[in-house]
Design a protein around this motif. Structure first.
Motif, mmCIF file in Angstrom:
data_model
loop_
_atom_site.group_PDB
_atom_site.id
_atom_site.type_symbol
_atom_site.label_atom_id
_atom_site.label_comp_id
_atom_site.label_asym_id
_atom_site.label_seq_id
_atom_site.Cartn_x
_atom_site.Cartn_y
_atom_site.Cartn_z
ATOM 1 N N ARG A 42 0.856 -1.108 -0.169
ATOM 2 C CA ARG A 42 -0.106 -0.071 0.038
ATOM 3 C C ARG A 42 0.865 1.279 0.046
ATOM 4 N N GLU A 43 1.917 1.224 0.716
ATOM 5 C CA GLU A 43 2.944 2.438 0.922
ATOM 6 C C GLU A 43 3.554 2.776 -0.592
ATOM 7 N N ALA A 45 2.524 1.662 -3.407
ATOM 8 C CA ALA A 45 1.466 2.232 -4.484
ATOM 9 C C ALA A 45 1.115 3.692 -4.168
ATOM 10 N N ARG A 46 0.727 4.316 -2.886
ATOM 11 C CA ARG A 46 0.520 5.560 -2.744
ATOM 12 C C ARG A 46 1.545 6.466 -3.049
ATOM 13 N N ARG A 49 1.041 6.915 -6.778
ATOM 14 C CA ARG A 49 -0.342 7.643 -6.857
ATOM 15 C C ARG A 49 -0.511 9.106 -6.331
ATOM 16 N N ASP A 50 -0.120 9.201 -5.164
ATOM 17 C CA ASP A 50 -0.129 10.480 -4.568
ATOM 18 C C ASP A 50 0.563 11.554 -4.855
ATOM 19 N N TYR A 63 -0.680 -1.034 -12.192
ATOM 20 C CA TYR A 63 0.312 -2.188 -11.723
ATOM 21 C C TYR A 63 0.469 -3.380 -12.725
ATOM 22 N N GLU A 79 -8.319 -2.001 -4.331
ATOM 23 C CA GLU A 79 -8.782 -0.944 -3.230
ATOM 24 C C GLU A 79 -7.812 0.246 -3.304
ATOM 25 N N GLU A 80 -6.620 0.127 -3.817
ATOM 26 C CA GLU A 80 -5.744 1.502 -3.741
ATOM 27 C C GLU A 80 -5.925 2.217 -4.787
#
Length: 439
Positions: A42-43, A45-46, A49-50, A63, A79-80
């Motif tokens: 998650r970290e 991916a963000r 993305r962020d 991905y 989810e992400e």
């Protein structure tokens, strides 16, 4: 020893991942075992993305599921809020089974079959990355047959190859992928696609390499692509609304590797795209990227049981584990390097250098050469780090060895997301010979 994500030494002096003791994981699920740190995925991916969101850039972070594709992983990607890159009918089928939004799926591949293209059209996926002239013809014919339209990107080879810190500029890239930017192939493909009322050409795609540790290659590729886009704009009025710069963002496998943060890649890519847009007086295209390894690579750890040992005097000591090239073929395939510790006693003093051997009947089945370890015996558990990309996805049944299970860990909770194969699974598709009857 460098630990990744949530990995740490707990109060029992064991390696812990995602709040779960790895020794307890082995007791519950056995070995070999793939363990994924979900919080770290998650970290990562963000991080991609962020950064786009913070800078106000319209983008898609897709991905690259070839790195690790299972239903649970695709659900995590959903989810992400990421898009999904697939390269086969099997990866597309997995995405459909995971109920991934089809409009956010991109389909790559240098030799897509008719069946795969039909599947992509039937599920109305978001984009097909067209790789060659045969595919272009097939896609136009299939769209005509099905009375439908589809969005495409043209994969181009910009004449830049990147790996780690090395960059090679070539006039015509020697690659099995894509239309060459220099020899007229890309122009020919674009004209064909634009003449079809069944295809919407969103833009272009390129992928320059893997395990890239800085941004130079992406900057060079962006410059070469915009030179061509400017020619296409003035030559036949084509405006690219999407620029896909692929993936290849590096991770840290060993102390020799020095990756940069996801935000650094994104910021530099955005900066150069903006430079080129100003230079050629164009609209800012939507930017797409395709991280795969950089999302899951260092989030994966493989756990093994130590087995036999063999000492060759004045040469080396071999320590065998209950897995090997069946669950991680990368060392045998291209001499990939890894680091590891004894998960059940990571703080013990290092006493020797050993070479970690797999159990396959191949002398080349070696996982790690010259690994510093405490003296190990067959009660110990070896944790090999950064096996999250191209471990499970390239696993195999050589020597009729069943593939390991996959467990996700997060906040002290474990979830089995792929079951361990059984011997029955190994023969499930076998067909016995029929008895021969003499006439």
């Amino acid at each position: 020893m460098h630990f990744y994500g949530s990995a740490k030494i707990n109060n029992r002096h064991h390696l812990e991942i995602g709040g779960v003791d790895t020794v307890e994981l082995v007791e519950k699920y056995g070995t070999p075992l793939y363990v994924y740190d979900v919080a770290l995925i998650r970290e990562r991916a963000r991080g991609f993305r962020d950064t786009f969101k913070r800078l106000g850039i319209k983008a898609q972070v897709a991905y690259a599921s070839k790195a690790f594709s299972t239903i649970a992983m695709v659900q995590l990607v959903k989810e992400e809020g990421l898009s999904l890159d697939v390269v086969s009918g099997g990866e597309l089928y997995t995405a459909i089974a995971a109920q991934f939004p089809t409009e956010k799926i991109h389909f790559h591949g240098n030799n897509k079959s008719i069946e795969e293209l039909k599947m992509a059209l039937d599920y109305q996926i978001g984009c097909i990355v067209v790789d060659n002239f045969l595919e272009l013809h097939l896609l136009m014919d299939l769209c005509e047959q099905k009375d439908t339209k589809t969005q495409i990107l043209l994969r181009v080879t910009p004449g830049i190859e990147a790996h780690t810190h090395d960059y090679i500029l070539t006039g015509q890239e020697d690659s099995k992928f894509g239309f060459d930017l220099q020899n007229g192939q890309a122009e020919k493909a674009l004209r064909m696609a634009l003449e079809s009322d069944r295809l919407e050409v969103l833009g272009v795609h390129c992928h320059i390499g893997s395990q890239i540790f800085d941004t130079t290659g992406f900057v060079l590729a962006t410059k070469k692509i915009f030179e061509k886009l400017n020619e296409w704009k003035s030559g036949f009025g084509y405006i690219s609304t999407v620029l896909n710069l692929g993936g290849g963002f590096g991770i840290r496998y060993t102390q020799e590797d020095e990756p940069i943060p996801a935000s650094s890649y994104v910021e530099e890519i955005i900066s150069e795209v903006k430079n080129q847009v100003v230079k050629y007086n164009m609209e800012l295209p939507e930017i797409w990227i395709e991280p795969g390894r950089s999302l899951v690579g260092d989030a994966g750890t493989t756990l093994y049981k130590i087995g036999s040992t063999k000492e060759v005097p004045d040469v080396r000591k071999y320590v065998a584990v209950d897995g090997g090239m069946t669950d991680n073929i990368r060392p045998a395939l291209y001499q990939a390097k890894y680091e590891a510790v004894l998960a059940n006693r990571p703080l013990d003093e290092v006493e020797e250098k050993v070479s970690i051997a797999g159990k396959c009947c191949e002398s080349g089945d070696m996982l790690i050469w010259d690994l510093p370890l405490p003296k190990a015996d067959n009660n110990d558990v070896l944790a090999v780090f950064c096996t999250g990309a191209y471990g499970y996805s390239m696993s195999n049944n050589y020597n009729r060895i069943p593939r390991p299970p996959v467990v996700f860990v997060e906040n002290g909770i474990t979830q089995l997301v792929v079951k361990r194969e059984s011997f029955d699974d190994l023969i499930r598709l076998d067909v016995a010979l029929k008895e021969q009857v003499k006439l």
